[in-house]
Scaffold this active site. Structure first.
Site, PDB file in Angstrom:
ATOM      1  CG  ASP A  22      -1.921   1.051   1.412  1.00  8.38           C
ATOM      2  OD1 ASP A  22      -2.556   1.200   0.069  1.00  8.38           O
ATOM      3  OD2 ASP A  22      -1.798   1.499   1.959  1.00  8.38           O
ATOM      4  CG  ASP A  43      -2.872   1.469   6.255  1.00 12.49           C
ATOM      5  OD1 ASP A  43      -3.153   2.152   5.352  1.00 12.49           O
ATOM      6  OD2 ASP A  43      -2.188   3.572   6.434  1.00 12.49           O
ATOM      7  CG  ASP A  81      -4.450  -2.219   2.746  1.00 11.57           C
ATOM      8  OD1 ASP A  81      -4.995  -1.930   1.609  1.00 11.57           O
ATOM      9  OD2 ASP A  81      -4.570  -1.116   3.403  1.00 11.57           O
TER      10      ASP A  81
END
Length: 949
Positions: free
Chosen positions: A360, A669, A673
């Site tokens: 990410d 986070d 996700d």
């Protein structure tokens, strides 16, 4: 400003009273019509009685929790391993043989093997006792209370009691308790990073959307689990509990199946192979022994059965499961000290096998702290150093401090003006700088602090009025009063193209001149240049007020403005992330970025970090939605940047990479996700900024949110894998030495003098207790020491282990068998040397002494083999003294061997006899041949590898 948000394939959810499940998309419907469908008056809200009825009908606004795993199932899971099954079979066989023999004394073999199995289960249970409960963690994220309009009055109710049709009243700092359609909004910005991955708070607008939009672009909707960063608003609840966007993620997460780690799959294969090998060897040896010795009596059959059990014990490395668990546990502790907390033991090795790190962007590769990077004015451009919210940095132009007074003055006015037309706050607590409000606005405050004197000037102004930012206006204006000059003025901040349309003059140094067509075109070109560099742009303008102006500030005052300049803002990459990406590349690991941000921003950050070359494109989630499975695999092979993605897209990317044979580590986070983290080979959650959902769904947590920690953990994982190979090489070659010794001793008993040394029907070269001693004492200590062996070779200089490559490949099997054969031969030769008769004449010792000498030779040969096993090709003399634990284990094993050979009561227990100095020297010399043989083999292998290179 660039609109940045991920795409999402699902539509919003709305229902009518009494109906559960998906319905018309409320974002495409007028807010009043949505309220009518939900049978609620927006001015009064629901009645308490109606709210109670709907709550009883639909249930609480809570997400379903995953059922807790019973304790007995957690314990039972520790025994679900083929090698454990094999050891349990060995326990049963040992017990049967003990009973058949007369059940004299204690069944030592069975007790010891059972103890090993139980120890392994305890180690595994203690390390893996954190049961996954990701959906329950999602439920815990729900706000404790929400403000609603009921019975015509504002009430605070538990968020779990929100129902469809409730009118939510939103204010700065509130958490959104349910999915809802906006009725009205005033400068309402919602922080949706935990749901969408978007780093900037989203400005909301109640207007009907013209067409279905991705989740992050549904500006007229607010979603459960997000937070109000700025402004106020009211919204009618359209979805609660599992009918929310967060509920859809919970369902996706609940349905995601975890795969066994590559190490688990590999070791299961090794265990099955060992089991089959043990059965075949034991049967062959028992049949050969019965035929050769013409076994006919029951006692002789019992002896043959015991021999088969001894051989099974010799072939199975009983200590392997426990040693593996201990080594992995030690690796977990080492990683924890480096801020990488691993939740499952086998995930340690999986990370070392990773061939792709899918990361990410926001908060992982970047700091998640918006930063003004450039200021462009009429006199030039200023670059501001320093990143994040700490106001530390300097102003540079072309790499040197700004000396042009005109440029410096203009930059101060831009940053000062942007700080005045601003609702964010910057505070310092305990040395840590924090913001309140919109991160982009906060970036102005931080930048203003970096220019000396700007902060003091800003402090002289007092806000008197404002015209708030809206999506239609794309600007915000405040009226300021400066007491020192008894003067008033307005400052406007907003989209540069809109702002320039309101300006007729421009600031040049301390002068104000006409904004000519040429200067206007240059200002627009500056904005385009910043946008091309993937920077968010905001312009600043101002005008002094005079007596002709009205006392009431409104849009009509936003005219005849003086253009100051434009700033370029970015969420900066972590400085250590670029180094970590380069290290990963050197290790053959591909890094890809998956983000909810705009494609140009994603591509810029990826290029800055070295993930892709400058100019590489980013593929969006909507593009991924149009691909079939084969097309998706083709794209994931080539593209390393994915932008504006939804949770489903992340899962699809991970699945496509895995289908292509990659071992995927996925970082993240936000709540969005979590499903991808769970389906990846190893999910890595951020420990500081990560939500509880991601932490529960992941297999590893980064305590410092540092991407570089991942690379450090990869190195540690690779070292652990190498160490596992080392002790597997040691244990299996040593056990093969025992198998060849027993098998060869039985078949060649007449050749080496064993048959003539005893009147027993079946004579064995090693007793069952001696074999057990070797496996559980001599083997285990050195094997455990090899499990913590320091890095001998540069493990980051090689490519990741392919999925098709077994932990024990053909070359390693050849080494194991050849070393085992050498051990067996030298052990039998040692027995032959000291026995009368046989191939080597001159021996005069008893069977007990000769057997003890052979036993000791095999023990010493295995200790020499411990140094051999540290590398497949590197000499044992290289880095020979770097592992003090191995030397300690070897010395301890020698002392213990001396004890059972020379101490009387141990001689009785293990069937040994005292050896004199000559015996010991012969044993040492014969055992050392294992070392010399392997050194020659390694020379040949190194030469072969050099030719291939």
């Amino acid at each position: 400003m660039q609109a940045e948000s991920p795409s999402h394939s699902d539509t919003g959810r709305a229902t009518v009273p009494g109906q559960r499940g998906p319905g018309p998309d409320p974002s495409l419907t007028d807010a009043v019509a949505v309220a009518e469908t939900l049978d609620v008056d927006p001015a009064l809200g629901l009645t308490s009685a109606e709210a109670a009825r709907r709550l009883a009908a639909d249930g609480p606004n809570e997400l379903r929790s995953a059922p807790a795993v019973p304790l007995w199932r957690k314990v039972l899971a520790q025994f679900q391993d083929p090698l454990i099954y094999l050891l349990l079979v060995a326990v049963v066989i040992s017990l049967v043989a003990w009973v058949v023999e007369g059940a004299h004394g204690l069944p030592i073999d069975s007790i010891v093997i059972t103890a090993v199995v139980v120890l392994n289960a305890v180690l595994g249970f203690v390390q893996e006792n954190k049961a996954e409960n990701a959906v329950a963690a999602l439920a815990q994220m729900t706000a404790a209370a929400s403000t609603v309009l009921r019975d015509g009055e504002l009430q605070s109710v538990p968020s779990a009691e929100l129902v469809r049709g409730d009118v939510l009243v939103l204010g700065e700092g509130d958490s959104v308790g349910a999915d809802a359609r906006l009725l009205r909004a005033s400068a309402l910005r919602i922080a949706e990073a935990s749901l969408t991955g978007e780093s900037e708070a989203v400005l909301k607008d109640p207007a009907v959307l013209p067409e279905p939009a991705p989740l992050g672009d549904r500006l007229n909707m607010v979603f459960k689990g997000t937070a109000v960063a700025q402004g106020t608003g009211r919204a009618v609840v359209t979805g609660t509990a599992m009918d929310t966007e967060m509920g859809s993620i919970a369902q996706m997460l609940d349905a995601t199946v975890e795969e066994a780690s590559p190490l688990e799959k590999d070791l299961n294969g090794v265990s099955r192979l060992l089991g089959l090998t043990v059965i075949i060897i034991a049967i062959v040896v028992m049949v050969v022994t019965a035929v050769v010795n013409q076994v006919s009596t029951p006692s002789e059959f019992v002896t043959v059965l015991l021999l088969g059990v001894s051989l099974a014990v010799a072939a199975v490395p009983e200590g392997l499961p426990a040693i593996l668990s201990v080594v992995l546990a030690i690796g977990v502790q080492r990683m924890a000290r480096q801020n990488a907390v691993v939740k499952r033991l086998h995930s340690v090795e999986t990370l070392g096998s990773a061939s792709v790190i899918a990361s990410d962007k926001t908060g992982t590769l970047t700091k998640n702290e918006m930063t003004v990077e450039r200021v462009v004015t009429a006199s030039g451009r200023v670059e501001l150093t320093g990143v994040g919210y700490a106001p530390v940095g300097e102003a540079l132009t072309e790499g040197l401090p700004v000396t042009d007074p005109a440029l410096l003055h203009e930059a101060r006015m831009v940053l000062g003006g942007g700080s005045l037309s601003n609702d964010a706050q910057l505070t310092e607590t305990g040395g840590t700088w924090q913001i309140q409000g919109d991160p982009t606005e906060a970036a102005f405050l931080v930048a203003a602090y970096k220019l000396e004197g700007t902060r003091d000037v800003v402090a002289e102004f007092q806000r008197e009025a404002e015209v708030p930012f809206t999506s239609e206006r794309k600007r915000m204006t405040t009226q300021q009063f400066r007491a020192s000059e008894d003067a008033r003025g307005i400052v406007t901040k907003g989209a540069p193209d809109v702002l320039l349309g309101l300006c007729n003059r421009v600031q040049v140094g301390e002068d104000v001149i006409e904004l000519t067509a040429q200067r206007r075109a240059q200002a627009l070109a500056d904005v385009e240049e910043l946008s091309a560099a993937a920077l968010r742009t905001l312009g600043v303008a101002y005008r002094r007020l005079d007596e002709k102006d009205d006392d009431i500030l409104d849009e009509s005052d936003e005219r005849d403005l003086i253009y100051l300049g434009v700033v370029g803002i970015i969420d900066p990459p972590r400085p250590e992330a670029a180094v970590a990406v380069a290290q990963a590349h050197r290790a053959g690991i591909r890094t890809i970025m998956i983000t909810g941000d705009h494609p140009s921003t994603a591509a810029r950050i990826a290029a800055d970090l070295g993930i892709v070359s400058s100019g590489a494109r980013a593929v969006t989630g909507s593009e991924l939605d149009e691909l079939d499975d084969e097309g998706l695999r083709d794209v994931t092979r080539e593209v390393s940047v994915y932008a504006r993605v939804a949770p489903k897209n992340k899962n699809d990317i991970v699945d496509a990479l895995q289908a292509d044979g990659q071992v995927v580590a996925m970082t993240g986070d936000g709540v969005n996700d979590a499903p991808a983290l769970k389906s990846a080979d190893i999910g890595i959650a951020m420990g500081i900024t990560g939500t509880e959902v991601t932490k529960e769904a992941s297999k590893m947590i980064l305590g410092d949110d540092n991407f570089a920690t991942i690379v450090s953990a990869v190195r540690q994982g690779r070292v652990i894998f190498e160490n596992i190979k080392k002790f597997l090489r040691y244990l299996l070659s040593s056990n093969m030495g025992e198998v060849f010794t027993v098998f060869g001793g039985v078949v060649l008993a007449g050749v080496i003098g064993l048959a003539d040394a005893s009147t027993d029907a079946v004579v064995v070269p090693l007793l069952a207790t001696q074999i057990l001693w070797i496996n559980l004492v001599t083997d285990s200590g050195p094997a455990l020491a090899m499990g913590v062996d320091p890095e001998v070779d540069d493990v980051m200089a090689r490519r990741p282990r392919p999925l098709t490559e077994r932990i024990i490949d053909s070359r390693m099997w050849i080494g194991i068998l050849s070393i085992g054969l050498v051990m067996g031969l030298i052990t039998l030769l040692t027995i032959d040397i000291f026995l009368p008769g046989g191939m080597i004449a001159g021996g005069e010792d008893s069977l007990e002494v000769a057997r003890t000498a052979g036993f000791t030779t095999l023990v010493l040969a295995q200790l020499f083999n411990a140094f051999n096993s540290r590398s497949e090709t590197t000499s044992a003399f290289s880095h020979a003294f770097t592992n003090r634990w191995l030397w300690g284990a070897v010395l301890l094993a020698i002392v213990l061997q001396l004890a059972i050979v020379e101490i009387p009561f141990l001689q009785v227990a293990f069937g040994t006899a005292s050896l004199d100095l000559a015996h010991w020297l012969v044993c040492l010399a014969m055992a050392s041949s294992v070392l010399w043989f392997d050194e020659i083999r390694k020379v040949v292998l190194r030469a072969r590898d050099t030719r291939k290179a």
